[in-house]
Design an enzyme around this catalytic site. Structure first.
Site, PDB file in Angstrom:
ATOM      1  N   LYS A   9       0.788  -1.261   0.058  1.00  0.00           N
ATOM      2  CA  LYS A   9       0.054  -0.027   0.149  1.00  0.00           C
ATOM      3  C   LYS A   9       0.727   1.387  -0.001  1.00  0.00           C
ATOM      4  O   LYS A   9       2.047   1.157   0.391  1.00  0.00           O
ATOM      5  CB  LYS A   9      -0.950   0.156   1.034  1.00  0.00           C
ATOM      6  N   SER A  25      -9.003   4.959 -14.376  1.00  0.00           N
ATOM      7  CA  SER A  25      -7.907   4.489 -13.949  1.00  0.00           C
ATOM      8  C   SER A  25      -7.334   5.297 -12.901  1.00  0.00           C
ATOM      9  O   SER A  25      -7.981   6.452 -12.449  1.00  0.00           O
ATOM     10  CB  SER A  25      -6.899   4.318 -14.874  1.00  0.00           C
ATOM     11  N   THR A  57     -10.077   0.213  -9.070  1.00  0.00           N
ATOM     12  CA  THR A  57      -9.843   0.512 -10.302  1.00  0.00           C
ATOM     13  C   THR A  57      -8.424  -0.139 -10.745  1.00  0.00           C
ATOM     14  O   THR A  57      -7.893  -1.117  -9.861  1.00  0.00           O
ATOM     15  CB  THR A  57      -9.643   2.071 -10.313  1.00  0.00           C
ATOM     16  N   TYR A  58      -7.746   0.344 -11.662  1.00  0.00           N
ATOM     17  CA  TYR A  58      -6.386  -0.203 -11.939  1.00  0.00           C
ATOM     18  C   TYR A  58      -5.574   1.001 -12.097  1.00  0.00           C
ATOM     19  O   TYR A  58      -5.820   2.254 -12.137  1.00  0.00           O
ATOM     20  CB  TYR A  58      -6.354  -0.773 -13.108  1.00  0.00           C
ATOM     21  N   GLY A  73     -11.353   9.570 -14.878  1.00  0.00           N
ATOM     22  CA  GLY A  73     -12.704   8.970 -15.278  1.00  0.00           C
ATOM     23  C   GLY A  73     -13.618   9.281 -13.919  1.00  0.00           C
ATOM     24  O   GLY A  73     -13.757  10.080 -13.305  1.00  0.00           O
ATOM     25  N   ALA A  74     -14.715   8.028 -13.951  1.00  0.00           N
ATOM     26  CA  ALA A  74     -15.626   8.088 -12.861  1.00  0.00           C
ATOM     27  C   ALA A  74     -14.822   8.015 -11.210  1.00  0.00           C
ATOM     28  O   ALA A  74     -15.684   8.624 -10.403  1.00  0.00           O
ATOM     29  CB  ALA A  74     -16.309   6.838 -12.954  1.00  0.00           C
ATOM     30  N   ALA A  75     -13.888   7.712 -11.379  1.00  0.00           N
ATOM     31  CA  ALA A  75     -13.139   7.696  -9.925  1.00  0.00           C
ATOM     32  C   ALA A  75     -13.092   9.263  -9.394  1.00  0.00           C
ATOM     33  O   ALA A  75     -12.698   9.390  -8.264  1.00  0.00           O
ATOM     34  CB  ALA A  75     -11.866   7.186  -9.715  1.00  0.00           C
TER      35      ALA A  75
END
Length: 131
Positions: A9, A25, A57-58, A73-75
């Site tokens: 992390k 992403s 996500t990636y 994007g949506a994130a």
């Protein structure tokens, strides 16, 4: 039997950009990716400390040394520039290996500069806000 384990992390990274109209992403500085053992296109969970949002996500590589953490994007709806996030990756492994597994933990300061890289997580440790 295989177990799903916390692999690595980046702890308390700050969002530096949010781009709603970019193909979805999470952009991470390549230096930070390497320290956290993250590969391009690897699936991650993102936890926003400021608002409690959690999403998957990636990863895509950002410019090396930029210290960028960008929601794409949506994130981009899940956080704002300046929010602190925890970016977590997971792996699967046989139970015997899992019992001795040590994850990689990258602690960063308020500018996304690593202050320590360890292989342990301390239970009940309070991390004050980084300035």
């Amino acid at each position: 039997m295989n177990r799903i384990m916390f692999k690595s992390k980046i702890h308390r990274a700050r969002i530096t950009q949010a781009d709603l109209y970019y193909e979805g992403s999470l952009t991470i500085d390549e230096d930070l990716m390497e320290q956290a053992d993250l590969l391009a296109y690897e699936k991650v969970s993102v936890v926003n400390i400021n608002n409690g949002e959690r999403f998957e996500t990636y990863v895509i590589p950002g410019a090396r040394g930029s210290r960028d953490i960008c929601l794409n994007g949506a994130a981009a709806r899940k956080g704002h520039v300046g929010d602190e996030v925890i970016i977590i990756s997971y792996t699967t492994m046989p139970e015997q290996e899992a019992r001795t597994w040590q994850p990689t933990v990258v602690l960063v300061d308020s500018n996304n500069i690593p202050v320590s890289v360890t292989n342990s997580v301390e239970a009940y440790t309070h991390y004050p806000p980084l300035s």
